[in-house]
Design a protein around this motif. Structure first.
Motif, mmCIF file in Angstrom:
data_model
loop_
_atom_site.group_PDB
_atom_site.id
_atom_site.type_symbol
_atom_site.label_atom_id
_atom_site.label_comp_id
_atom_site.label_asym_id
_atom_site.label_seq_id
_atom_site.Cartn_x
_atom_site.Cartn_y
_atom_site.Cartn_z
ATOM 1 N N LEU A 53 0.851 -1.180 0.000
ATOM 2 C CA LEU A 53 0.000 0.000 0.000
ATOM 3 C C LEU A 53 0.893 1.239 0.000
ATOM 4 C CD1 LEU A 53 -2.659 -1.214 2.603
ATOM 5 C CD2 LEU A 53 -2.823 -1.236 0.104
ATOM 6 N N PRO A 54 0.330 2.426 -0.227
ATOM 7 C CA PRO A 54 1.167 3.628 -0.296
ATOM 8 C C PRO A 54 2.073 3.800 0.916
ATOM 9 C CG PRO A 54 -1.041 4.122 -1.069
ATOM 10 C CD PRO A 54 -1.087 2.714 -0.533
ATOM 11 N N SER A 55 3.361 4.023 0.645
ATOM 12 C CA SER A 55 4.373 4.203 1.696
ATOM 13 C C SER A 55 5.681 4.553 1.018
ATOM 14 C CB SER A 55 4.551 2.921 2.517
ATOM 15 O OG SER A 55 5.172 1.909 1.732
ATOM 16 N N ALA A 56 6.703 4.816 1.811
ATOM 17 C CA ALA A 56 8.034 5.075 1.255
ATOM 18 C C ALA A 56 8.551 3.860 0.498
ATOM 19 C CB ALA A 56 9.000 5.446 2.373
ATOM 20 N N PHE A 57 8.143 2.673 0.933
ATOM 21 C CA PHE A 57 8.606 1.449 0.270
ATOM 22 C C PHE A 57 8.007 1.350 -1.135
ATOM 23 C CE2 PHE A 57 9.116 0.587 4.780
ATOM 24 C CZ PHE A 57 10.387 0.047 4.817
ATOM 25 N N ARG A 58 6.723 1.620 -1.252
ATOM 26 C CA ARG A 58 6.115 1.547 -2.580
ATOM 27 C C ARG A 58 6.643 2.664 -3.478
ATOM 28 N NH1 ARG A 58 -0.309 1.056 -3.878
ATOM 29 N NH2 ARG A 58 -0.197 3.329 -4.173
ATOM 30 N N LEU A 441 0.535 -17.238 11.980
ATOM 31 C CA LEU A 441 0.826 -16.138 11.074
ATOM 32 C C LEU A 441 1.706 -15.138 11.808
ATOM 33 C CD1 LEU A 441 0.350 -14.561 8.422
ATOM 34 C CD2 LEU A 441 -1.694 -13.578 9.490
ATOM 35 N N TYR A 442 2.827 -14.776 11.202
ATOM 36 C CA TYR A 442 3.790 -13.862 11.817
ATOM 37 C C TYR A 442 3.760 -12.519 11.090
ATOM 38 C CZ TYR A 442 5.893 -17.875 14.216
ATOM 39 O OH TYR A 442 6.113 -18.976 15.014
ATOM 40 N N VAL A 443 3.684 -11.451 11.861
ATOM 41 C CA VAL A 443 3.808 -10.097 11.315
ATOM 42 C C VAL A 443 5.147 -9.552 11.781
ATOM 43 C CG1 VAL A 443 2.833 -7.785 11.200
ATOM 44 C CG2 VAL A 443 1.305 -9.769 11.381
ATOM 45 N N ASN A 444 6.109 -9.469 10.852
ATOM 46 C CA ASN A 444 7.481 -9.102 11.198
ATOM 47 C C ASN A 444 7.796 -7.636 10.972
ATOM 48 O OD1 ASN A 444 8.249 -11.584 12.133
ATOM 49 N ND2 ASN A 444 9.867 -11.906 10.626
ATOM 50 N N LEU A 445 7.223 -7.043 9.939
ATOM 51 C CA LEU A 445 7.543 -5.669 9.581
ATOM 52 C C LEU A 445 6.265 -4.843 9.522
ATOM 53 C CD1 LEU A 445 10.098 -6.328 6.695
ATOM 54 C CD2 LEU A 445 10.633 -5.717 9.059
ATOM 55 N N PHE A 446 6.407 -3.579 9.834
ATOM 56 C CA PHE A 446 5.253 -2.693 9.909
ATOM 57 C C PHE A 446 5.231 -1.821 8.656
ATOM 58 C CE2 PHE A 446 7.048 -3.252 14.308
ATOM 59 C CZ PHE A 446 6.325 -4.413 14.550
ATOM 60 N N ILE A 447 4.843 -2.458 7.562
ATOM 61 C CA ILE A 447 4.817 -1.839 6.247
ATOM 62 C C ILE A 447 3.393 -1.943 5.711
ATOM 63 C CG2 ILE A 447 5.668 -2.009 3.876
ATOM 64 C CD1 ILE A 447 8.292 -3.083 4.976
ATOM 65 N N PRO A 448 2.780 -0.844 5.293
ATOM 66 C CA PRO A 448 1.412 -0.899 4.776
ATOM 67 C C PRO A 448 1.293 -1.894 3.629
ATOM 68 C CG PRO A 448 2.109 1.373 5.087
ATOM 69 C CD PRO A 448 3.327 0.530 5.279
ATOM 70 N N SER A 449 0.379 -2.845 3.764
ATOM 71 C CA SER A 449 0.304 -3.926 2.790
ATOM 72 C C SER A 449 -0.960 -4.736 2.982
ATOM 73 C CB SER A 449 1.528 -4.843 2.918
ATOM 74 O OG SER A 449 1.689 -5.280 4.267
ATOM 75 N N GLU A 450 -1.292 -5.519 1.964
ATOM 76 C CA GLU A 450 -2.414 -6.451 2.018
ATOM 77 C C GLU A 450 -1.887 -7.859 1.744
ATOM 78 O OE1 GLU A 450 -6.357 -3.971 0.774
ATOM 79 O OE2 GLU A 450 -5.099 -4.722 -0.867
ATOM 80 N N LEU A 451 -2.178 -8.769 2.638
ATOM 81 C CA LEU A 451 -1.734 -10.163 2.535
ATOM 82 C C LEU A 451 -2.907 -11.059 2.173
ATOM 83 C CD1 LEU A 451 0.210 -12.620 3.125
ATOM 84 C CD2 LEU A 451 -0.616 -12.471 5.497
#
Length: 648
Positions: A53-58, A441-451
């Motif tokens: 999702l929109p973020s610095a990563f995207r 289910l593991y959530v490792n990073l806090f990056i806006p996203s859809e799984l």
């Protein structure tokens, strides 16, 4: 070379489980029999199952995509076609092709490596977005390489595929001077394998299996002395590529090739827990250990597991800067000597790329949160900030010399190794956000996203503006109720983490660097709100407690020191004319401030946030600090000389 056990040879007659989702997810897994002999506790998701999702990563991914798509396929294939003699200068269009520069110029031994990286990057982008443009361009590259391989086969070089002549390999075997031909071939091999896995390109696998046949015929007759001589030259992750190919095909020749690239001189001392890494070329070392990690996963070789784990511990605990990067002038430093190696040539980006690959392997084996903590540190502080947000270009080093600055590539005349891994870095951010097994289910990073968790029929949406905010919201979408344990990473840098499910507080008993485990039956629309309080803390040099970096949560804060004396126009404006990044002169002003006053017992007294400017802080001396990943086109200081309160 290690001997291959009879058991492994028997197993190798059958397709083995390949790229466990743990590290090598792929859309083409329906043609792969899953069968790992090494213990794997958790698996990452296919890139196609995670959408950013929109973020610095995207933003980084989109700039990366723009650069990749701007590079013409014919230019990327030119050196391959030139070597194979596919056409002559009299043929229409040949003379009009603008040659690539830097490490892709026709007189550079490493030419062709970028095309391999680009095949990998395009495959990641295709998986991450579903955008057919990436597959269409990928197919064009693969089709061109197939034509080149066919032309070389017609002149007796059966299966050879490269942008340089086969004689480069002969010179390597003979111990003659040559710049890393197997390193370059590894990039091409890895790109072909990624094209098969992520884009479903059968032709790419055909090219790769023919290339492996050529390699087998070339290498198996060599004496042990010739093998040892050849392996003295950098060969990247060639062992890993052949392990991965073996995992797809089950062909025992591919396993023998992987074993052939076992580098005794490097790996045997590590197996004996000897950690003298000083002055060893770091990015030559790390891929060898990734290959050992694959050997453990495929063949349950405990020695390989122990070597990979020992190496990771030594590098992370004794060679690594606060940013998660390592090395000085591409070499490992003396153990625990960080403060003595704060130069303008620290932290080659390729090293961090490969350390993150190795970290993903190790995390998949036991889901130890220390690996996720390190991954986050290197990702946020090094990889994310490698790319120039203005141009999309990338940096070779992350220099730590006080007053230095990032130096970026150009679009068509650099193509350093870190440009190649840079293409990949910013195309695959979805690979390490989530992990799973049958019940967790593991959530490792806090990056806006859809799984999308296909096996469970569950979708998870992660919404956050982390690290600007310490709140993370997760929303479960499922057609029917599903029972599984949600493992929320409790980072090393946090304390007092709070969790609410559908507005109701959950008691958190865990401590930093662990997982908050919530095992329940989840229903459609369930919401989890997590608050990850961030605070200031110091990252002291491991050899000098009075030299330290300031951190906020996982972020390294650097002092923003302006542009006085910086070279104009931008450095490396013509890398073909100037490529001397080992002696680059940053012309640091003599009056640059390198010390700040700190009250270690109360950092909030010494360093305070700038109101209205998130993630910017001001020290007592008036120096403003911001995340190193966000500082571009100006000087900075990361490690400070600390002035204690008693020295007022």
């Amino acid at each position: 070379m290690r001997k291959i056990s009879a058991t492994v040879l028997i197993l190798s007659l059958f397709p083995i489980a390949m790229f466990a989702q743990s590290v090598y997810p792929g859309q083409h897994r329906n043609k792969i029999t899953k069968h790992l002999r090494g213990d794997v506790k958790v698996y990452s998701f296919d890139l196609k199952d995670v959408r950013l999702l929109p973020s610095a990563f995207r933003d980084n991914m989109e700039r990366d995509s723009k650069w990749l798509m701007s590079l013409d396929v014919n230019r990327l294939l030119h050196s391959f076609r030139n070597t194979a003699g596919v056409f002559s200068s009299k043929e229409g269009g040949y003379m009009t092709i603008k040659k690539l520069g830097g490490w892709e110029s026709l007189d550079c031994d490493l030419r062709g490596h970028t095309t391999g990286h680009i095949m990998s990057a395009l495959s990641y982008l295709y998986a991450s977005t579903g955008d057919e443009r990436y597959k269409i361009k990928s197919d064009s590259i693969v089709n061109g390489l197939a034509e080149v391989q066919y032309a070389l086969t017609k002149v007796g070089q059966n299966g050879f595929i490269s942008a340089f002549p086969e004689n480069f390999i002969n010179r390597n075997i003979a111990g003659q001077s040559i710049w890393a031909p197997w390193y370059t071939l590894h990039k091409i091999y890895a790109g072909l394998i990624d094209q098969y896995l992520y884009c479903g390109n059968e032709k790419a696998l055909d090219i790769m299996t023919k290339a492996a046949s050529w390699a087998y015929q070339k290498l198996m007759p060599l004496t042990e002395e010739q093998r040892a001589t050849m392996l003295r030259n950098e060969f990247g992750g060639t062992n890993e590529a052949f392990y991965n190919l073996y995992a797809i095909t089950g062909n025992p020749e591919h396993l023998k090739l992987a074993e052939f690239f076992y580098h005794n001189a490097v790996l045997d001392p590590l197996a004996e827990r000897k950690s003298d890494l000083y002055f060893k070329h770091a990015n030559t070392f790390i891929p060898k250990l990734i290959g050992e990690a694959r050997n453990y996963e495929l063949n349950a070789d405990k020695r390989s597991k122990d070597v990979a784990t020992f190496f990771w511990d030594e590098v992370v605990n004794h060679q690594t800067y606060c940013t998660g990067g390592n090395s000085h002038k591409e070499k490992f430093i003396h153990t625990d000597k960080v403060s003595e190696n704060l130069t303008g040539y620290t932290q080659e980006t390729c090293n961090s790329n490969n350390m993150l690959k190795l970290t993903r392997h190790l995390f998949s084996w036991d889901a130890n949160p220390k690996y996720a903590d390190f991954y986050e540190r290197a990702l946020y502080n090094h990889i994310l900030g490698q790319q120039d947000p203005q141009t999309g270009m990338v940096a070779y080093f992350l220099p730590l010399l006080p007053g230095s600055y990032k130096v970026y590539s150009t679009a068509e005349n650099s193509f350093w190794c870190c440009v190649g891994t840079g293409f990949e870095n910013h195309a695959k951010y979805g690979e390490a956000i989530y992990y799973h097994n049958n019940t967790n289910l593991y959530v490792n990073l806090f990056i806006p996203s859809e799984l999308t968790w296909n096996e469970k029929g569950v979708k998870l949406k992660q919404e956050t503006v982390f690290p600007e905010s310490d709140l993370v919201k997760l929303t479960v979408q499922t057609a029917k109720s599903q029972k599984f344990a949600l493992n929320l990473r409790y980072p090393y840098w946090a304390s007092g983490v709070q969790v609410k499910i559908n507005g109701k507080a959950v008691k958190v008993k865990q401590v930093p660097s662990s997982y908050i485990v919530i095992d329940r039956t989840w229903k459609n629309g369930d919401q989890i709100i997590i608050k990850y309080p961030m605070s200031l803390h110091l990252a002291e040099a491991n050899d000098n407690v009075d030299k330290a970096a300031v951190m906020y949560g996982p972020l390294v804060l650097a002092g923003m020191m302006g542009t006085e004396g910086m070279q104009q126009p931008a450095p490396f404006s013509d890398p073909t004319a100037y490529n001397d990044y080992y002696t680059y002169d940053y012309k640091v002003p003599l009056n640059l401030k390198t010390a700040i006053r700190i009250d270690k017992s109360n950092l909030n007294k010494s360093i305070q946030p700038v109101i209205g400017n998130p993630l910017v802080f001001k020290a007592e001396e008036g120096v403003e600090l911001a995340p190193i990943s966000r500082i571009h086109h100006q000087r900075y200081v990361v490690y400070w000389d600390l002035i204690k309160n008693a020295e007022r």
